[in-house]
Scaffold this motif. Structure first.
Motif, PDB file in Angstrom:
ATOM      1  N   GLY A  66      25.468  50.931 -24.404  1.00 43.31           N
ATOM      2  CA  GLY A  66      24.166  51.421 -24.831  1.00 43.31           C
ATOM      3  C   GLY A  66      24.233  52.853 -25.313  1.00 43.31           C
ATOM      4  O   GLY A  66      23.568  53.227 -26.287  1.00 43.31           O
ATOM      5  N   LEU A  81      21.458  56.996 -15.793  1.00 42.40           N
ATOM      6  CA  LEU A  81      21.708  55.671 -15.220  1.00 42.40           C
ATOM      7  C   LEU A  81      20.407  55.029 -14.749  1.00 42.40           C
ATOM      8  O   LEU A  81      20.199  53.827 -14.913  1.00 42.40           O
ATOM      9  N   GLU A  82      19.528  55.856 -14.190  1.00 44.33           N
ATOM     10  CA  GLU A  82      18.227  55.338 -13.745  1.00 44.33           C
ATOM     11  C   GLU A  82      17.365  54.898 -14.928  1.00 44.33           C
ATOM     12  O   GLU A  82      16.502  54.027 -14.782  1.00 44.33           O
ATOM     13  N   SER A  83      17.602  55.488 -16.098  1.00 44.38           N
ATOM     14  CA  SER A  83      16.850  55.089 -17.295  1.00 44.38           C
ATOM     15  C   SER A  83      17.393  53.802 -17.901  1.00 44.38           C
ATOM     16  O   SER A  83      16.827  53.267 -18.851  1.00 44.38           O
ATOM     17  N   GLY A  84      18.524  53.312 -17.352  1.00 38.93           N
ATOM     18  CA  GLY A  84      19.070  52.030 -17.785  1.00 38.93           C
ATOM     19  C   GLY A  84      20.175  52.113 -18.823  1.00 38.93           C
ATOM     20  O   GLY A  84      20.609  51.087 -19.356  1.00 38.93           O
ATOM     21  N   ILE A  85      20.685  53.299 -19.096  1.00 35.76           N
ATOM     22  CA  ILE A  85      21.727  53.442 -20.116  1.00 35.76           C
ATOM     23  C   ILE A  85      23.054  52.896 -19.596  1.00 35.76           C
ATOM     24  O   ILE A  85      23.380  53.021 -18.419  1.00 35.76           O
ATOM     25  N   THR A  86      23.810  52.262 -20.468  1.00 34.86           N
ATOM     26  CA  THR A  86      25.142  51.740 -20.148  1.00 34.86           C
ATOM     27  C   THR A  86      26.153  52.377 -21.094  1.00 34.86           C
ATOM     28  O   THR A  86      25.777  53.085 -22.032  1.00 34.86           O
ATOM     29  N   LYS A  96      10.482  62.767 -22.484  1.00 36.50           N
ATOM     30  CA  LYS A  96      10.286  61.320 -22.353  1.00 36.50           C
ATOM     31  C   LYS A  96       8.959  60.867 -22.951  1.00 36.50           C
ATOM     32  O   LYS A  96       8.783  59.689 -23.244  1.00 36.50           O
ATOM     33  N   SER A 132      28.715  57.248 -12.337  1.00 33.98           N
ATOM     34  CA  SER A 132      28.275  57.490 -10.965  1.00 33.98           C
ATOM     35  C   SER A 132      29.208  58.404 -10.174  1.00 33.98           C
ATOM     36  O   SER A 132      28.821  58.926  -9.132  1.00 33.98           O
ATOM     37  N   SER A 186      16.043  60.072 -21.790  1.00 30.90           N
ATOM     38  CA  SER A 186      15.824  58.725 -22.311  1.00 30.90           C
ATOM     39  C   SER A 186      16.688  58.549 -23.552  1.00 30.90           C
ATOM     40  O   SER A 186      17.200  59.522 -24.110  1.00 30.90           O
ATOM     41  N   GLY A 228      21.214  59.228 -22.770  1.00 36.33           N
ATOM     42  CA  GLY A 228      20.191  58.616 -21.934  1.00 36.33           C
ATOM     43  C   GLY A 228      19.436  59.583 -21.048  1.00 36.33           C
ATOM     44  O   GLY A 228      18.547  59.171 -20.300  1.00 36.33           O
TER      45      GLY A 228
END
Length: 266
Positions: A77, A69-74, A244, A52, A26, A23
């Motif tokens: 994911g 994490l800010e890009s939304g990856i889990t 990105k 984190s 991206s 992530g």
């Protein structure tokens, strides 16, 4: 273990193992970077799950986790990127690097099953002690995953105990502390690596601080493989905006490939 990992253990030295954070910057860039790394000569990909509170990582990889994490990856994911890589042609083994807390939250049994289904070949959990890893070892075995062991320069008896049960490859920590680029490698690492190699049934790879072509060349003369993380992640950070951007990604990937080949071609 998977067939891909079995083939890795048969290789006779010179292994290059890069680390990247899933992530960062991206999801799509991560897939492209992975494919580029195999083209550049990577023998195995270490894919970090952003977290984190990454206790074993220095500032460079901490920042990469923050960006991811800010890009939304889990966690899931990140794992789902691997079958996309496979569909796009990635053939080398992939080892997921994750801390125990997100693994525990997801569920150990579920995690190992899903990882195997996603085409992942092994997992590495730096904050689970060897003495407490039996349950996870068994779950990995049930799902044809290698549980990669970390070994640090501690007592000879403990080094030998960990080395003898190693799977896939054995990750040797070149120095105590967190990850990060270092200008000089502690010379005591050579005796440590010799101790490990006499006991390990799998390739011995050294990481934590390997950041120049000179260090890669030197470590290859003492170990079967070299792991490069912070230096590569730092280079990715320099090109994060271009990576990105779909229009500029190709040029950024070429620059990254030049950096990687300069590290391993000496």
């Amino acid at each position: 273990m998977s067939q891909r990992m079995n083939l890795l253990t048969e290789k006779n030295g010179g292994l290059f193992i890069p680390f990247i954070t899933a992530g960062d910057p991206s999801a799509e860039a991560t897939v492209e970077i992975a494919l580029m790394l195999e083209e550049a000569g990577a023998d195995l990909l270490e894919l970090g799950i952003p977290y984190s509170d990454p206790l074993a990582d220095g500032p460079t990889i901490q920042e990469a986790s923050k960006r991811a994490l800010e890009s939304g990856i889990t966690l899931e994911g990140a794992m789902k990127l691997v079958p996309i890589m496979r569909e796009r042609g990635l053939t080398i083994p992939v080892v997921v690097f994750t801390y125990f807390n997100p693994l525990l939250q997801y569920g150990e049994e579920r995690f190992t099953r899903v990882a195997s289904e996603m085409g992942i070949d092994g997992i590495l959990v730096p904050d689970i002690p060897y003495e407490e890893s039996e349950e996870l070892t068994n779950l990995c075995a049930e799902n044809e995953l290698a549980l990669i062991s970390l070994v640090a320069p501690t007592s000879k008896a403990r080094i030998q105990k960990i080395a003898k049960r190693a799977q896939g490859f054995l990750y040797c920590v070149s120095s105590l502390g967190v990850t990060g680029e270092r200008k000089k490698i502690d010379e005591r690492v050579y005796e440590f690596l010799q101790t490990v190699k006499t006991s390990s049934p799998v390739p011995v790879a050294v990481g934590f601080g390997i950041s120049s072509s000179e260090q890669v060349k030197e470590m290859h003369s003492h170990a079967d493989g070299v792991i490069v993380g912070s230096a590569l992640v730092s280079e990715i950070a320099k090109h994060k905006d271009a990576l990105k951007d779909e229009k500029n990604r190709k040029d950024a990937l070429l620059q990254l490939k030049t950096f990687v080949t300069s590290l391993i071609s000496s």
